[in-house]
Design a protein around this motif. Structure first.
Motif, PDB file in Angstrom:
ATOM      1  N   THR A   3      10.472  48.027 -59.977  1.00 49.17           N
ATOM      2  CA  THR A   3       9.184  48.793 -60.159  1.00 49.17           C
ATOM      3  C   THR A   3       8.493  48.011 -61.025  1.00 49.17           C
ATOM      4  OG1 THR A   3      10.098  49.931 -62.277  1.00 49.17           O
ATOM      5  CG2 THR A   3      10.570  51.000 -60.164  1.00 49.17           C
ATOM      6  N   SER A   4       7.339  48.395 -61.397  1.00 51.92           N
ATOM      7  CA  SER A   4       6.117  47.450 -62.265  1.00 51.92           C
ATOM      8  C   SER A   4       6.832  47.337 -63.582  1.00 51.92           C
ATOM      9  CB  SER A   4       4.942  48.083 -62.207  1.00 51.92           C
ATOM     10  OG  SER A   4       5.262  49.345 -62.947  1.00 51.92           O
ATOM     11  N   SER A  93       4.042  41.308 -55.399  1.00 53.22           N
ATOM     12  CA  SER A  93       3.110  42.738 -55.928  1.00 53.22           C
ATOM     13  C   SER A  93       1.809  41.847 -55.897  1.00 53.22           C
ATOM     14  CB  SER A  93       3.522  43.515 -56.657  1.00 53.22           C
ATOM     15  OG  SER A  93       2.537  44.532 -57.175  1.00 53.22           O
ATOM     16  N   TRP A 114       0.348  45.288 -63.598  1.00 53.20           N
ATOM     17  CA  TRP A 114       0.844  45.897 -62.272  1.00 53.20           C
ATOM     18  C   TRP A 114       0.598  47.038 -61.683  1.00 53.20           C
ATOM     19  CZ3 TRP A 114       3.032  41.740 -60.279  1.00 53.20           C
ATOM     20  CH2 TRP A 114       3.606  40.553 -61.366  1.00 53.20           C
ATOM     21  N   SER A 115      -0.370  48.145 -62.727  1.00 51.54           N
ATOM     22  CA  SER A 115      -0.670  49.195 -62.321  1.00 51.54           C
ATOM     23  C   SER A 115      -1.603  49.328 -61.011  1.00 51.54           C
ATOM     24  CB  SER A 115      -1.419  50.023 -63.472  1.00 51.54           C
ATOM     25  OG  SER A 115      -2.612  49.276 -63.985  1.00 51.54           O
ATOM     26  N   ASP A 118       1.870  49.935 -57.051  1.00 47.89           N
ATOM     27  CA  ASP A 118       3.431  50.598 -56.581  1.00 47.89           C
ATOM     28  C   ASP A 118       3.537  50.453 -55.155  1.00 47.89           C
ATOM     29  OD1 ASP A 118       3.592  50.996 -59.472  1.00 47.89           O
ATOM     30  OD2 ASP A 118       3.231  53.068 -59.140  1.00 47.89           O
ATOM     31  N   ARG A 119       2.577  50.528 -54.289  1.00 47.54           N
ATOM     32  CA  ARG A 119       2.906  50.571 -52.874  1.00 47.54           C
ATOM     33  C   ARG A 119       3.509  49.114 -52.646  1.00 47.54           C
ATOM     34  NH1 ARG A 119      -0.685  52.833 -48.600  1.00 47.54           N
ATOM     35  NH2 ARG A 119      -1.971  53.503 -50.047  1.00 47.54           N
ATOM     36  N   LEU A 121       5.586  47.145 -53.869  1.00 41.72           N
ATOM     37  CA  LEU A 121       7.078  47.119 -54.273  1.00 41.72           C
ATOM     38  C   LEU A 121       7.768  48.036 -53.441  1.00 41.72           C
ATOM     39  CD1 LEU A 121       6.447  47.120 -58.006  1.00 41.72           C
ATOM     40  CD2 LEU A 121       7.133  44.937 -56.798  1.00 41.72           C
TER      41      LEU A 121
END
Length: 211
Positions: A3-4, A93, A114-115, A118-119, A121
């Motif tokens: 995840t981020s 990402s 990174w916000s 999410d797609r 990752l």
């Protein structure tokens, strides 16, 4: 799955006009400038082995960076007899490139956010609206017009994301067009942007008309 939260918030930045790195896609690079040789060496010492590819505004002479780039993991490395590096980055990402950090290294580093990505990752995307015969028809006309060679059997058999991303990387679009493909919020949007750019080029349009 990463995840981020697992990703660093400061990374080395590699500004390269026209270079398009996308999540889960590979990018081969030939590294020969001393500052980027050191960047690769430093990258290999980190557990994540990440470098952010980003388009500079105004070409190589431009000091400003686009707000969105894509981080890639160094997944292959070889060294030539004269000290150059041949590497492959595999996209992890997209990220927002923030304030740059002054330091004692010759290459650029910046805060990254990174916000909103999410797609990137997750699993490879599918494009429910993809009309393969239609896009392959446009591709054939465009590749013939640009005198580009491609393995059509592999391209036709590729999964949705591999097909669209590979063509986005391969096509010789300008930096602004590559940035638009990078920033596409979904695979279907990237496919629509890609077809628009190819059809525009086939009509003989210029950048001023596109704007």
């Amino acid at each position: 799955m990463k995840t981020s939260i697992d990703l660093p918030n400061v990374l080395p930045v590699f500004p390269l006009p026209g270079a398009l790195l996308l999540p889960r896609s590979p990018m081969p690079l030939h590294i020969f400038e001393p500052r980027y040789l050191q960047m690769v060496e430093d990258c290999m010492k980190t557990p994540e082995r990440l470098i952010v590819m980003v388009q500079p505004r105004g070409g190589l002479a431009g000091n400003r960076l686009n707000a969105i780039g894509c981080a890639g993991r160094l997944t292959a490395f070889s060294e030539t007899a004269d000290g150059r590096y041949m590497i492959t980055l595999t996209g992890v990402s997209r990220c927002r490139v923030g304030d740059e950090i002054d330091g004692f290294v010759p290459y650029r580093r910046a805060h990254v956010d990174w916000s909103g990505f999410d797609r990137d990752l997750g699993s490879p995307e599918h494009d429910a609206g993809l009309d393969r015969p239609a896009i392959l028809s446009v591709l054939r006309r465009y590749f013939i017009d640009e005198d580009l060679n491609v393995d059509w059997d592999s391209l036709a058999a590729a999964e949705d994301e591999m097909l669209i991303n590979s063509v986005s990387v391969l096509c010789p679009f300008g930096p602004e067009d590559k940035q638009a493909l990078l920033e596409a919020p979904s695979l279907s949007t990237r496919r629509e942007t890609l077809i628009t750019l190819m059809e525009f080029a086939l009509r003989g349009g210029n950048d001023e008309e596109m704007m």
